[in-house]
Structures are given as C-alpha cells and as structure tokens.
Design a protein around this motif. Structure first.
Motif, PDB file in Angstrom:
ATOM      1  N   SER A  75     -47.476 -26.202 -30.884  1.00  0.00           N
ATOM      2  CA  SER A  75     -47.988 -26.178 -32.381  1.00  0.00           C
ATOM      3  C   SER A  75     -48.070 -27.743 -32.640  1.00  0.00           C
ATOM      4  CB  SER A  75     -46.711 -25.469 -33.264  1.00  0.00           C
ATOM      5  OG  SER A  75     -45.586 -26.317 -33.258  1.00  0.00           O
ATOM      6  N   GLY A  76     -48.624 -27.783 -33.816  1.00  0.00           N
ATOM      7  CA  GLY A  76     -48.589 -29.040 -34.739  1.00  0.00           C
ATOM      8  C   GLY A  76     -47.241 -29.811 -34.424  1.00  0.00           C
ATOM      9  N   ALA A  77     -46.192 -29.276 -34.456  1.00  0.00           N
ATOM     10  CA  ALA A  77     -44.792 -29.840 -34.557  1.00  0.00           C
ATOM     11  C   ALA A  77     -44.129 -30.239 -32.969  1.00  0.00           C
ATOM     12  CB  ALA A  77     -43.993 -28.710 -35.127  1.00  0.00           C
ATOM     13  N   GLY A  78     -45.126 -29.787 -32.061  1.00  0.00           N
ATOM     14  CA  GLY A  78     -44.746 -30.072 -30.688  1.00  0.00           C
ATOM     15  C   GLY A  78     -44.546 -28.956 -29.921  1.00  0.00           C
ATOM     16  N   ARG A  79     -43.837 -29.120 -28.796  1.00  0.00           N
ATOM     17  CA  ARG A  79     -43.316 -27.915 -28.096  1.00  0.00           C
ATOM     18  C   ARG A  79     -41.855 -27.318 -28.443  1.00  0.00           C
ATOM     19  NH1 ARG A  79     -46.734 -27.758 -22.991  1.00  0.00           N
ATOM     20  NH2 ARG A  79     -44.979 -26.071 -22.333  1.00  0.00           N
ATOM     21  N   ALA A  80     -41.680 -26.290 -28.235  1.00  0.00           N
ATOM     22  CA  ALA A  80     -40.239 -25.661 -28.552  1.00  0.00           C
ATOM     23  C   ALA A  80     -40.227 -24.298 -28.059  1.00  0.00           C
ATOM     24  CB  ALA A  80     -40.020 -25.581 -30.127  1.00  0.00           C
ATOM     25  N   ARG A  81     -38.906 -23.983 -27.689  1.00  0.00           N
ATOM     26  CA  ARG A  81     -38.737 -22.826 -27.010  1.00  0.00           C
ATOM     27  C   ARG A  81     -37.709 -22.166 -28.107  1.00  0.00           C
ATOM     28  NH1 ARG A  81     -37.758 -20.859 -21.763  1.00  0.00           N
ATOM     29  NH2 ARG A  81     -37.938 -22.883 -21.161  1.00  0.00           N
ATOM     30  N   LEU A  82     -38.316 -20.696 -28.363  1.00  0.00           N
ATOM     31  CA  LEU A  82     -37.777 -19.895 -29.305  1.00  0.00           C
ATOM     32  C   LEU A  82     -37.016 -18.778 -28.483  1.00  0.00           C
ATOM     33  CD1 LEU A  82     -40.765 -19.081 -31.717  1.00  0.00           C
ATOM     34  CD2 LEU A  82     -38.970 -20.954 -31.954  1.00  0.00           C
ATOM     35  N   VAL A  83     -35.711 -19.186 -28.594  1.00  0.00           N
ATOM     36  CA  VAL A  83     -34.438 -18.221 -27.874  1.00  0.00           C
ATOM     37  C   VAL A  83     -34.186 -17.398 -28.488  1.00  0.00           C
ATOM     38  CG1 VAL A  83     -32.507 -18.524 -26.573  1.00  0.00           C
ATOM     39  CG2 VAL A  83     -34.063 -20.328 -26.477  1.00  0.00           C
ATOM     40  N   PRO A  84     -33.972 -16.052 -28.364  1.00  0.00           N
ATOM     41  CA  PRO A  84     -33.289 -15.030 -29.072  1.00  0.00           C
ATOM     42  C   PRO A  84     -31.864 -15.351 -29.511  1.00  0.00           C
ATOM     43  CG  PRO A  84     -34.351 -14.158 -27.122  1.00  0.00           C
ATOM     44  CD  PRO A  84     -34.423 -15.671 -27.195  1.00  0.00           C
ATOM     45  N   ALA A  85     -31.728 -15.244 -31.195  1.00  0.00           N
ATOM     46  CA  ALA A  85     -30.581 -15.651 -31.530  1.00  0.00           C
ATOM     47  C   ALA A  85     -29.878 -14.308 -32.210  1.00  0.00           C
ATOM     48  CB  ALA A  85     -30.574 -16.801 -32.344  1.00  0.00           C
ATOM     49  N   GLY A  86     -30.266 -13.267 -32.001  1.00  0.00           N
ATOM     50  CA  GLY A  86     -29.860 -12.076 -32.931  1.00  0.00           C
ATOM     51  C   GLY A  86     -30.983 -11.100 -32.758  1.00  0.00           C
ATOM     52  N   PRO A  87     -30.689 -10.081 -33.522  1.00  0.00           N
ATOM     53  CA  PRO A  87     -31.954  -9.025 -33.749  1.00  0.00           C
ATOM     54  C   PRO A  87     -32.909  -9.781 -34.639  1.00  0.00           C
ATOM     55  CG  PRO A  87     -29.773  -7.796 -33.870  1.00  0.00           C
ATOM     56  CD  PRO A  87     -29.477  -9.341 -33.797  1.00  0.00           C
ATOM     57  N   GLY A  88     -34.282  -9.865 -34.231  1.00  0.00           N
ATOM     58  CA  GLY A  88     -35.042 -10.285 -35.137  1.00  0.00           C
ATOM     59  C   GLY A  88     -34.968 -11.965 -35.439  1.00  0.00           C
ATOM     60  N   ARG A  89     -34.036 -12.478 -34.702  1.00  0.00           N
ATOM     61  CA  ARG A  89     -34.035 -13.903 -35.081  1.00  0.00           C
ATOM     62  C   ARG A  89     -34.198 -14.740 -33.674  1.00  0.00           C
ATOM     63  NH1 ARG A  89     -28.142 -12.684 -38.101  1.00  0.00           N
ATOM     64  NH2 ARG A  89     -29.038 -11.005 -39.515  1.00  0.00           N
ATOM     65  N   LEU A  90     -34.781 -16.038 -33.996  1.00  0.00           N
ATOM     66  CA  LEU A  90     -35.068 -16.838 -32.999  1.00  0.00           C
ATOM     67  C   LEU A  90     -34.588 -18.104 -33.122  1.00  0.00           C
ATOM     68  CD1 LEU A  90     -38.779 -15.623 -32.760  1.00  0.00           C
ATOM     69  CD2 LEU A  90     -36.858 -15.391 -31.163  1.00  0.00           C
ATOM     70  N   LYS A  91     -34.031 -19.029 -32.397  1.00  0.00           N
ATOM     71  CA  LYS A  91     -33.609 -20.173 -32.365  1.00  0.00           C
ATOM     72  C   LYS A  91     -34.373 -21.185 -31.893  1.00  0.00           C
ATOM     73  CE  LYS A  91     -30.451 -23.636 -33.042  1.00  0.00           C
ATOM     74  NZ  LYS A  91     -31.080 -24.535 -34.026  1.00  0.00           N
ATOM     75  N   PRO A  92     -35.239 -22.155 -32.583  1.00  0.00           N
ATOM     76  CA  PRO A  92     -36.116 -23.088 -32.102  1.00  0.00           C
ATOM     77  C   PRO A  92     -35.192 -24.450 -31.255  1.00  0.00           C
ATOM     78  CG  PRO A  92     -36.166 -23.035 -34.513  1.00  0.00           C
ATOM     79  CD  PRO A  92     -34.978 -22.258 -33.937  1.00  0.00           C
ATOM     80  N   GLU A  93     -35.780 -24.306 -30.143  1.00  0.00           N
ATOM     81  CA  GLU A  93     -35.019 -25.611 -29.226  1.00  0.00           C
ATOM     82  C   GLU A  93     -36.214 -26.579 -29.250  1.00  0.00           C
ATOM     83  OE1 GLU A  93     -33.512 -23.915 -25.886  1.00  0.00           O
ATOM     84  OE2 GLU A  93     -31.721 -23.232 -26.814  1.00  0.00           O
ATOM     85  N   GLY A  94     -36.030 -27.800 -29.635  1.00  0.00           N
ATOM     86  CA  GLY A  94     -36.943 -28.782 -29.550  1.00  0.00           C
ATOM     87  C   GLY A  94     -37.661 -29.212 -30.909  1.00  0.00           C
ATOM     88  N   LEU A  95     -37.332 -28.590 -32.070  1.00  0.00           N
ATOM     89  CA  LEU A  95     -37.700 -28.952 -33.513  1.00  0.00           C
ATOM     90  C   LEU A  95     -36.734 -29.773 -34.272  1.00  0.00           C
ATOM     91  CD1 LEU A  95     -39.751 -25.803 -34.430  1.00  0.00           C
ATOM     92  CD2 LEU A  95     -40.691 -27.874 -33.504  1.00  0.00           C
ATOM     93  N   LYS A  96     -36.942 -30.079 -35.189  1.00  0.00           N
ATOM     94  CA  LYS A  96     -36.142 -31.088 -35.965  1.00  0.00           C
ATOM     95  C   LYS A  96     -36.169 -30.481 -37.555  1.00  0.00           C
ATOM     96  CE  LYS A  96     -36.395 -34.882 -32.939  1.00  0.00           C
ATOM     97  NZ  LYS A  96     -36.168 -36.324 -32.854  1.00  0.00           N
ATOM     98  N   GLY A  97     -34.805 -30.839 -38.035  1.00  0.00           N
ATOM     99  CA  GLY A  97     -34.785 -30.565 -39.632  1.00  0.00           C
ATOM    100  C   GLY A  97     -34.683 -29.194 -39.588  1.00  0.00           C
ATOM    101  N   ALA A  98     -35.137 -28.842 -41.087  1.00  0.00           N
ATOM    102  CA  ALA A  98     -34.965 -27.237 -41.272  1.00  0.00           C
ATOM    103  C   ALA A  98     -35.658 -26.490 -40.287  1.00  0.00           C
ATOM    104  CB  ALA A  98     -35.441 -27.184 -42.770  1.00  0.00           C
TER     105      ALA A  98
END
Length: 160
Positions: A75-98
């Motif tokens: 994306s415009g924010a760069g590359r990230a991996r969204l890892v499952p973090a629970g039902p309907g939840r994704l933990k971005p790895e590679g992004l910063k801040g909020a």
C-alpha cells in the motif's frame, strides 16, 4: 497582581484545546466479525474514507494476497503482513503508529466489496472498497463506525 492573573486566565480560555487523539469513545462497545474470511480480501482495494488529521491516506490503494501465514499487503504505507489475531482481527506487521495496532474488521458487506476496519483505541479507522463505493454501503459503513463509538463527523473522504 489580580489583573495579571485575570489576563492570564482570559488568555488561557482563548487557547483552543488540542484535538483529541482518539477518533472513538473507548467506552462504547466494539466488536469484530467472527465469521470474517481473510481469503476473500484477495485483490485490489482503495481507501475511500478514514480518520486522519494530516490529510494523507494511510492505506491509499492496497493489494491483498492471502496466504497460509496471513495476508500480504502492499500500500501507500509500504509492505505489511496482516496476521490473524483472533476472529475478525488482523495484526499488521511492518506498519508504524496507530495503524500497527490490531485491525478489527467491524463490517464487510456480503460480497466483500466494502470493508470497515478500526482499532479498539480509536486511533485508526478506515473504509476500504474494491471500486466506486455506493451510497448505501457508505451509509452502512458510517453507521457501523458510529455504533462502535467513532466520531463520524471526523471521517474524511479520500482525497480531502
């Protein structure tokens, strides 16, 4: 002396309060979609609205490529991996801040054309769509964000 104190108090009263950092009332209930299917994210998405102060989109345009280890995002924010973090939840790895907080999928329409994500802290939230969002889906997205405690008056359309 009293005049100096009174003048200082009057000056302080004229100073605008800092903008709240969170975009949602964290005492409001928030939930993610338990039956969310990350594999259906595959493809191109664009940010159609989000909560931001500086006018810049975070996700802008994104290509999601689901895999065994999560969802790859460019994306415009760069590359990230969204890892499952629970039902309907994704933990971005590679992004910063909020935006690095776990993303909760607050709503997705039945055809996976519109996606509403947010964080429990309320410091991040966005509406993504695969194309031109229809007024019915935008209305639904705003209602979901409002129900989750977001101040929808602060939701900014992309490009504004």
């Amino acid at each position: 002396m009293h005049r100096v104190i009174l003048a200082a108090l009057l000056l302080a009263a004229c100073t605008p309060a800092p903008a709240p950092r969170a975009y949602r009332d964290t005492s409001a209930p928030i939930s993610s979609i338990a039956l969310f299917d990350a594999a259906r994210l595959a493809g191109e998405w664009r940010e159609v609205a989000s909560f931001r102060e500086n006018g810049a989109c975070l996700i802008c345009r994104a290509r999601f490529a689901p895999g065994a280890e999560g969802v790859e995002m460019e994306s415009g924010a760069g590359r990230a991996r969204l890892v499952p973090a629970g039902p309907g939840r994704l933990k971005p790895e590679g992004l910063k801040g909020a935006a690095a907080e776990p993303w909760w999928v607050l709503w997705v329409d039945a055809d996976y054309r519109t996606l509403v994500i947010g964080t429990p802290s309320g410091e991040f939230g966005a509406v993504l769509d695969r194309g031109q969002i229809g007024p019915d889906r935008m209305k639904a997205a705003r209602e979901i964000l409002g129900w989750a405690g977001y101040d929808v008056a602060r939701l900014k359309p992309a490009g504004s």
